[in-house]
Write a protein that holds these residues in place. Structure first.
Motif, mmCIF file in Angstrom:
data_model
loop_
_atom_site.group_PDB
_atom_site.id
_atom_site.type_symbol
_atom_site.label_atom_id
_atom_site.label_comp_id
_atom_site.label_asym_id
_atom_site.label_seq_id
_atom_site.Cartn_x
_atom_site.Cartn_y
_atom_site.Cartn_z
ATOM 1 N N HIS A 1 0.823 -1.201 0.000
ATOM 2 C CA HIS A 1 0.000 0.000 0.000
ATOM 3 C C HIS A 1 0.863 1.258 0.000
ATOM 4 O O HIS A 1 0.550 2.246 -0.685
ATOM 5 C CB HIS A 1 -0.936 0.001 1.213
ATOM 6 C CG HIS A 1 -1.876 1.161 1.246
ATOM 7 N ND1 HIS A 1 -1.620 2.319 1.964
ATOM 8 C CD2 HIS A 1 -3.076 1.361 0.635
ATOM 9 C CE1 HIS A 1 -2.611 3.166 1.808
ATOM 10 N NE2 HIS A 1 -3.512 2.622 1.010
ATOM 11 N N ALA A 2 1.952 1.248 0.751
ATOM 12 C CA ALA A 2 2.856 2.403 0.781
ATOM 13 C C ALA A 2 3.465 2.651 -0.593
ATOM 14 O O ALA A 2 3.659 3.800 -0.998
ATOM 15 C CB ALA A 2 3.956 2.184 1.816
ATOM 16 N N LEU A 3 3.756 1.592 -1.320
ATOM 17 C CA LEU A 3 4.257 1.738 -2.693
ATOM 18 C C LEU A 3 3.208 2.409 -3.578
ATOM 19 O O LEU A 3 3.522 3.310 -4.348
ATOM 20 C CB LEU A 3 4.626 0.373 -3.260
ATOM 21 C CG LEU A 3 5.939 -0.245 -2.779
ATOM 22 C CD1 LEU A 3 5.926 -1.755 -3.003
ATOM 23 C CD2 LEU A 3 7.129 0.376 -3.510
ATOM 24 N N LEU A 4 1.966 1.966 -3.468
ATOM 25 C CA LEU A 4 0.891 2.534 -4.269
ATOM 26 C C LEU A 4 0.703 4.014 -3.956
ATOM 27 O O LEU A 4 0.587 4.842 -4.869
ATOM 28 C CB LEU A 4 -0.414 1.777 -4.016
ATOM 29 C CG LEU A 4 -1.657 2.324 -4.723
ATOM 30 C CD1 LEU A 4 -1.514 2.226 -6.238
ATOM 31 C CD2 LEU A 4 -2.914 1.588 -4.248
ATOM 32 N N VAL A 5 0.690 4.359 -2.686
ATOM 33 C CA VAL A 5 0.483 5.755 -2.290
ATOM 34 C C VAL A 5 1.637 6.625 -2.771
ATOM 35 O O VAL A 5 1.432 7.721 -3.304
ATOM 36 C CB VAL A 5 0.301 5.864 -0.763
ATOM 37 C CG1 VAL A 5 0.293 7.324 -0.331
ATOM 38 C CG2 VAL A 5 -0.993 5.185 -0.336
ATOM 39 N N SER A 6 2.868 6.159 -2.600
ATOM 40 C CA SER A 6 4.031 6.927 -3.057
ATOM 41 C C SER A 6 3.992 7.121 -4.569
ATOM 42 O O SER A 6 4.295 8.211 -5.077
ATOM 43 C CB SER A 6 5.324 6.222 -2.651
ATOM 44 O OG SER A 6 5.473 6.194 -1.253
ATOM 45 N N LEU A 7 3.611 6.072 -5.286
ATOM 46 C CA LEU A 7 3.559 6.141 -6.739
ATOM 47 C C LEU A 7 2.488 7.112 -7.217
ATOM 48 O O LEU A 7 2.752 7.993 -8.041
ATOM 49 C CB LEU A 7 3.295 4.748 -7.310
ATOM 50 C CG LEU A 7 3.093 4.648 -8.826
ATOM 51 C CD1 LEU A 7 4.339 5.105 -9.562
ATOM 52 C CD2 LEU A 7 2.734 3.212 -9.212
ATOM 53 N N THR A 8 1.279 6.981 -6.702
ATOM 54 C CA THR A 8 0.184 7.834 -7.171
ATOM 55 C C THR A 8 0.394 9.296 -6.763
ATOM 56 O O THR A 8 0.029 10.204 -7.514
ATOM 57 C CB THR A 8 -1.171 7.329 -6.648
ATOM 58 O OG1 THR A 8 -1.131 7.210 -5.218
ATOM 59 C CG2 THR A 8 -1.509 5.978 -7.252
ATOM 60 N N THR A 9 0.989 9.509 -5.612
ATOM 61 C CA THR A 9 1.295 10.880 -5.195
ATOM 62 C C THR A 9 2.319 11.505 -6.140
ATOM 63 O O THR A 9 2.172 12.667 -6.550
ATOM 64 C CB THR A 9 1.819 10.902 -3.753
ATOM 65 O OG1 THR A 9 0.825 10.368 -2.882
ATOM 66 C CG2 THR A 9 2.146 12.324 -3.312
ATOM 67 N N ASP B 1 -6.409 3.179 1.251
ATOM 68 C CA ASP B 1 -7.201 3.382 2.466
ATOM 69 C C ASP B 1 -7.782 4.794 2.437
ATOM 70 O O ASP B 1 -7.393 5.627 1.621
ATOM 71 C CB ASP B 1 -6.382 3.115 3.732
ATOM 72 C CG ASP B 1 -5.194 4.066 3.899
ATOM 73 O OD1 ASP B 1 -5.215 5.175 3.335
ATOM 74 O OD2 ASP B 1 -4.237 3.683 4.602
ATOM 75 N N GLU B 2 -8.715 5.060 3.334
ATOM 76 C CA GLU B 2 -9.466 6.315 3.253
ATOM 77 C C GLU B 2 -8.603 7.560 3.408
ATOM 78 O O GLU B 2 -8.755 8.509 2.617
ATOM 79 C CB GLU B 2 -10.599 6.320 4.290
ATOM 80 C CG GLU B 2 -11.576 7.480 4.127
ATOM 81 C CD GLU B 2 -12.157 7.569 2.724
ATOM 82 O OE1 GLU B 2 -12.329 8.699 2.215
ATOM 83 O OE2 GLU B 2 -12.435 6.517 2.121
ATOM 84 N N PRO B 3 -7.683 7.625 4.359
ATOM 85 C CA PRO B 3 -6.855 8.848 4.442
ATOM 86 C C PRO B 3 -6.028 9.081 3.174
ATOM 87 O O PRO B 3 -5.911 10.213 2.702
ATOM 88 C CB PRO B 3 -5.956 8.588 5.661
ATOM 89 C CG PRO B 3 -6.696 7.579 6.473
ATOM 90 C CD PRO B 3 -7.404 6.716 5.479
ATOM 91 N N SER B 4 -5.465 8.021 2.613
ATOM 92 C CA SER B 4 -4.660 8.157 1.394
ATOM 93 C C SER B 4 -5.534 8.536 0.208
ATOM 94 O O SER B 4 -5.123 9.332 -0.644
ATOM 95 C CB SER B 4 -3.927 6.845 1.096
ATOM 96 O OG SER B 4 -3.085 6.489 2.171
ATOM 97 N N ARG B 5 -6.731 7.980 0.157
ATOM 98 C CA ARG B 5 -7.651 8.311 -0.936
ATOM 99 C C ARG B 5 -8.021 9.789 -0.879
ATOM 100 O O ARG B 5 -8.065 10.470 -1.898
ATOM 101 C CB ARG B 5 -8.903 7.441 -0.864
ATOM 102 C CG ARG B 5 -9.846 7.620 -2.050
ATOM 103 C CD ARG B 5 -11.102 6.782 -1.919
ATOM 104 N NE ARG B 5 -10.798 5.360 -1.872
ATOM 105 C CZ ARG B 5 -10.987 4.576 -0.808
ATOM 106 N NH1 ARG B 5 -11.493 5.083 0.308
ATOM 107 N NH2 ARG B 5 -10.676 3.303 -0.849
ATOM 108 N N ARG B 6 -8.293 10.294 0.329
ATOM 109 C CA ARG B 6 -8.654 11.710 0.472
ATOM 110 C C ARG B 6 -7.509 12.612 0.018
ATOM 111 O O ARG B 6 -7.735 13.629 -0.644
ATOM 112 C CB ARG B 6 -9.021 12.027 1.923
ATOM 113 C CG ARG B 6 -10.401 11.539 2.343
ATOM 114 C CD ARG B 6 -10.872 12.255 3.598
ATOM 115 N NE ARG B 6 -9.931 12.072 4.702
ATOM 116 C CZ ARG B 6 -9.984 11.077 5.576
ATOM 117 N NH1 ARG B 6 -10.923 10.146 5.475
ATOM 118 N NH2 ARG B 6 -9.103 10.991 6.555
#
Length: 208
Positions: free
Chosen positions: A66-74, A128-133
């Protein structure tokens, strides 16, 4: 290098330049895997293997898939926003010129960074919800940029649309959709696509 990540030969300006993807190796590996197999279909072991790392070595940099996904999309959204801002700043002073620039920026990004754009748009469901927001806040910032230009154009008499916000969403959706079908070996080169789609975007806002 993927041909889709080369800038068009007639392009000018730094925001139009697309070289190799500039991401840490684990994020490049995650991008390739997510684009091919989807987030749910990708294991952390596969990402580690693609990045030439052990699983513990990968976890040292990114504590979870999940951390990889968040870092990538950000990183994807920040790149898009940076290019869009520079495109608008370098455009002429009129709303029409700024509109043409932001539309071109969106189109080129979704052609030359189509895998990143595709993963970011489809895998928001896996955050997750915080990352989605946080991701949606960045996406909304891009939309506000487009909406603001259109509203300025309406106020200046350059655009005639009675529904600037709706027109802005339609234009953004059209540009983002290019990532789903563009191929570097297709019948139209990037400059031709920009020319055609910019004309469609102008129609959507009732350019005078």
């Amino acid at each position: 290098m993927n041909p889709a990540e080369r800038s068009a030969p007639t392009a000018r300006g730094s925001w139009r330049d697309y070289g190799p993807v500039s991401l840490p190796k684990p994020l490049v590996a995650a991008l390739e895997a997510f684009a091919e197999r989807g987030y749910d279909g990708t294991s952390i072991r596969e990402i580690a293997s693609r990045a030439d790392l052990s699983v513990p070595g990968l976890y040292h940099h990114y504590p979870s898939k999940h951390a990889l996904l968040v870092s990538l999309t950000t990183a994807v959204m920040r790149d898009l926003l940076d290019r869009s801002r520079r495109a608008v700043e370098e455009a002429g002073p009129t709303p029409s010129e700024k509109f043409d620039a932001v539309v071109e920026s969106l189109l080129r990004f979704h052609m030359f960074r189509r895998d990143q754009a595709f993963v970011a748009s489809t895998e928001i469901r896996s955050m997750d919800e915080p990352s989605r927001r946080a991701y949606v806040a960045l996406r909304d910032e891009q939309q506000r940029m487009i909406d603001g230009i259109i509203e300025s154009g309406v106020a200046a008499g350059a655009f005639a649309t009675p529904h600037p916000r709706d027109a802005g969403r339609a234009v953004a959706t059209m540009c983002i959709g290019v990532a789903t079908w563009y191929r570097p070996d297709g019948p139209l080169d990037p400059d031709e696509i920009v020319e055609r789609y910019r004309a469609i975007a102008r129609s959507a806002v009732g350019a005078v």
